[in-house]
Design a protein around this motif. Structure first.
Motif, PDB file in Angstrom:
ATOM      1  N   ASP A 319     -14.443  21.488  -5.967  1.00 22.80           N
ATOM      2  CA  ASP A 319     -13.758  22.690  -5.488  1.00 22.80           C
ATOM      3  C   ASP A 319     -12.634  22.415  -4.503  1.00 22.80           C
ATOM      4  O   ASP A 319     -11.603  23.075  -4.526  1.00 22.80           O
ATOM      5  N   GLY A 320     -12.835  21.438  -3.612  1.00 19.59           N
ATOM      6  CA  GLY A 320     -11.782  21.144  -2.645  1.00 19.59           C
ATOM      7  C   GLY A 320     -12.337  20.460  -1.417  1.00 19.59           C
ATOM      8  O   GLY A 320     -13.520  20.605  -1.092  1.00 19.59           O
ATOM      9  N   ASN A 321     -11.488  19.674  -0.744  1.00 21.87           N
ATOM     10  CA  ASN A 321     -11.868  18.959   0.486  1.00 21.87           C
ATOM     11  C   ASN A 321     -13.099  18.079   0.317  1.00 21.87           C
ATOM     12  O   ASN A 321     -13.835  17.862   1.280  1.00 21.87           O
ATOM     13  N   ASN A 322     -13.336  17.619  -0.865  1.00 17.23           N
ATOM     14  CA  ASN A 322     -14.495  16.749  -1.090  1.00 17.23           C
ATOM     15  C   ASN A 322     -14.121  15.299  -0.847  1.00 17.23           C
ATOM     16  O   ASN A 322     -12.962  14.932  -0.970  1.00 17.23           O
ATOM     17  N   GLN A 323     -15.135  14.513  -0.509  1.00 23.79           N
ATOM     18  CA  GLN A 323     -14.937  13.068  -0.452  1.00 23.79           C
ATOM     19  C   GLN A 323     -15.893  12.426  -1.436  1.00 23.79           C
ATOM     20  O   GLN A 323     -17.087  12.725  -1.432  1.00 23.79           O
ATOM     21  N   VAL A 324     -15.340  11.568  -2.261  1.00 24.35           N
ATOM     22  CA  VAL A 324     -16.120  10.943  -3.321  1.00 24.35           C
ATOM     23  C   VAL A 324     -15.862   9.444  -3.282  1.00 24.35           C
ATOM     24  O   VAL A 324     -14.722   9.007  -3.131  1.00 24.35           O
ATOM     25  N   GLY A 325     -16.921   8.656  -3.451  1.00 31.49           N
ATOM     26  CA  GLY A 325     -16.790   7.212  -3.569  1.00 31.49           C
ATOM     27  C   GLY A 325     -16.621   6.533  -2.240  1.00 31.49           C
ATOM     28  O   GLY A 325     -16.824   7.153  -1.204  1.00 31.49           O
ATOM     29  N   PRO A 326     -16.259   5.245  -2.196  1.00 32.01           N
ATOM     30  CA  PRO A 326     -15.969   4.410  -3.358  1.00 32.01           C
ATOM     31  C   PRO A 326     -17.216   4.156  -4.202  1.00 32.01           C
ATOM     32  O   PRO A 326     -18.323   4.365  -3.728  1.00 32.01           O
ATOM     33  N   PHE A 327     -17.015   3.752  -5.443  1.00 31.19           N
ATOM     34  CA  PHE A 327     -18.094   3.412  -6.365  1.00 31.19           C
ATOM     35  C   PHE A 327     -19.054   4.580  -6.593  1.00 31.19           C
ATOM     36  O   PHE A 327     -20.266   4.406  -6.539  1.00 31.19           O
TER      37      PHE A 327
END
Ligand code: UD1
Ligand code: MG
Length: 456
Positions: A319-327
């Motif tokens: 949706d927004g402002n997400n943080q994903v990863g690394p890996f």
């Protein structure tokens, strides 16, 4: 007058050295002939006649569509013969565009220009000037500068071989003209083939004007005969896409190191680092940053999302402002609400993370609904599969799941509940309760470690 397109795709493609028919080799993830068919569709062609031969069944299976009429050319007796196979399926009175299944980058705009030339008194021919015209049919012009014939390389005189204007093979005529000219072709030439190119001479003799048009770019008319040429056209295609992205407001760390195999829609101020692959339909909203070596397939990414390096996302919604990863690996059915975080070595599948929820390290979250601001500790596993069926896990808003916990689905963790680290939770946990399943810690004070036995 309605438009029909004939795509020649019967050839073997020996030089590809492949079990796969040449026109099914992929460029930007799509079969070569699929690119050509899509361009025909962009021109609003009423019917696409695909002439197939080598690997006909495989080509048909791959390119089957409502608007495609497959015509089998049993023996490859030349381009004129190939087109002739489609003639019985042509409309009484239409414009006919001839394209090639192995010339994938021809642009709609160029073809529109070519089609403008077609009338009962005139046809259109796409030609190009090449400094090295070796192998191509040469364009002959009369004293007035009008195109009068095409002579194939193998039939050309030494003088004709010096001509640098060549035939691209692409041309536009009316179905009536084709019906008039094709029966007159003969195979009395160096290759013993029925040459489509001989219709030019026939047109000229009956005073049908041959209007020539040139493509804006060379690669539009380049064919694929081997894998070197395939790679070269892949790069040309990717370079164009990279340029379009940059002009649309995307910063690419290196425009030579991005691969878009589908449709990538971007807003302003998107940053894409090196080595990323985009497949299917991907949308990147304003301010999105993608780290190096990520793969995104059919993903919608909302504003200001940061995806760190080596993350793989498929069929997801962020949706927004997400943080994903690394890996991180976000599998189909993952939905992150605003501000939710998925960290390193986390796999999600059919997982909904509410606003601000976090799964930061080393977890598997599948068939799970996570309420807002829940915190899922490192090494948490949702045991969603009992060996036969899949079950769901619900984690309430603000719940805290201690590290290394197993949540045995179906199970419901209440809002604000706490699960102690290392627990195996197989029964529901009430709102705001603490649940812990853990063997008591044993302590023996001043415990002597075993000593190494000595042998005399
Ligand atoms: C053809 C043109 C040549 C032009 C060149 C551009 C003729 C006679 N010559 O030559 O003037 O400069 O393209 O690349 O048209 N095909 C069939 N069935 C057949 C024969 C060919 O489907 O019986 C298909 C092939 O798969 C290929 C295309 O038509 O995709 C062109 O045929 P090819 O034999 O390669 O023609 P060229 O000799 O390259
Ligand atoms: Mg050829």
């Amino acid at each position: 007058m309605s438009l029909e397109v004939i795509i020649l795709a019967a050839g073997q493609g020996t030089r590809m050295r492949s079990a796969l028919p040449k026109v099914l080799h992929r460029l930007a993830g799509k079969p070569l002939a699929g690119h050509v068919a899509d361009t025909a569709r962009a021109l609003a062609a009423e019917k696409i006649h695909l002439v197939i031969g080598h690997g006909a069944d495989q080509v048909r299976d791959t390119l089957m569509a409502d608007d495609v009429d497959f015509v089998v050319q049993e023996e490859q007796l030349g381009t004129g013969h190939a087109v002739d196979q489609a003639v019985p399926s042509l409309m009484e009175d239409s414009r006919v565009l001839i394209l090639y299944g192995d010339v994938p980058l021809i642009r709609k705009e160029t073809l529109e220009q070519l089609l403008e030339q077609v009338s009962d008194q005139q046809m259109g021919l796409l030609t190009v000037d090449l400094s090295d015209p070796q192998g191509y049919g040469r364009i002959l012009r009369d004293e007035a500068g009008e195109v009068s014939a095409i002579v194939e390389q193998k039939d050309a005189s030494a003088e004709q071989l010096l001509i640098t204007e060549v035939n691209t093979g692409i041309l536009a005529v009316t179905s009536k003209q084709l019906r008039r000219w094709l029966p007159q072709l003969s195979n009395d030439n160096a290759q013993g083939e029925y040459y489509l190119t001989d219709i030019i001479d026939l047109a000229y003799r009956e005073k049908t004007r041959i209007a020539s048009v040139q493509p804006a770019r060379r690669e539009e008319v380049e064919g694929v005969n081997n894998r070197l040429q395939l790679a070269a056209l892949e790069r040309a295609f990717q370079t164009n896409q990279a340029q379009e992205l940059m002009l649309a407001g995307v910063t690419l760390a290196d425009p030579d190191r991005i691969d878009v195999r589908g449709e990538l829609n971007t807003a302003r101020d998107v940053f894409i680092d090196v080595g990323c692959v985009f497949e299917g339909r991907v949308e990147l909203a304003e301010g999105v940053e993608i780290g190096p070596y990520c793969v995104l397939k059919n993903v919608r990414v909302g504003p200001d999302v940061k995806i760190a390096s080596h993350s793989v996302l498929e069929d997801c919604d962020l949706d927004g402002n997400n943080q994903v990863g690394p890996f991180a690996r976000l599998r189909p059915g993952t939905h992150l609400e605003n501000l939710a975080k998925v960290g390193n070595f986390v796999e999600t599948k059919k997982a909904h993370l509410g606003q601000g929820a976090k799964v930061n390290h080393l977890s598997y979250i599948g068939d799970t609904w996570v309420g807002e601001h829940a915190n899922i500790g490192a090494g948490t596993i949702t045991c969603n599969y009992d060996g036969v069926n899949k079950h769901t896990t619900q984690i309430g808003a603000g719940a805290f799941i201690g590290s290394n916990s197993s949540l045995v689905a179906p199970v419901h963790i209440g809002a604000g509940a706490t699960v102690g680290a290392g627990s195996t939770i197989a029964r529901d946990v009430a709102d705001h309760a603490l649940a812990v399943t853990r063997a008591k810690q044993l302590q023996k004070n001043n415990w002597p470690r075993p000593a190494k036995k000595t042998t005399e």
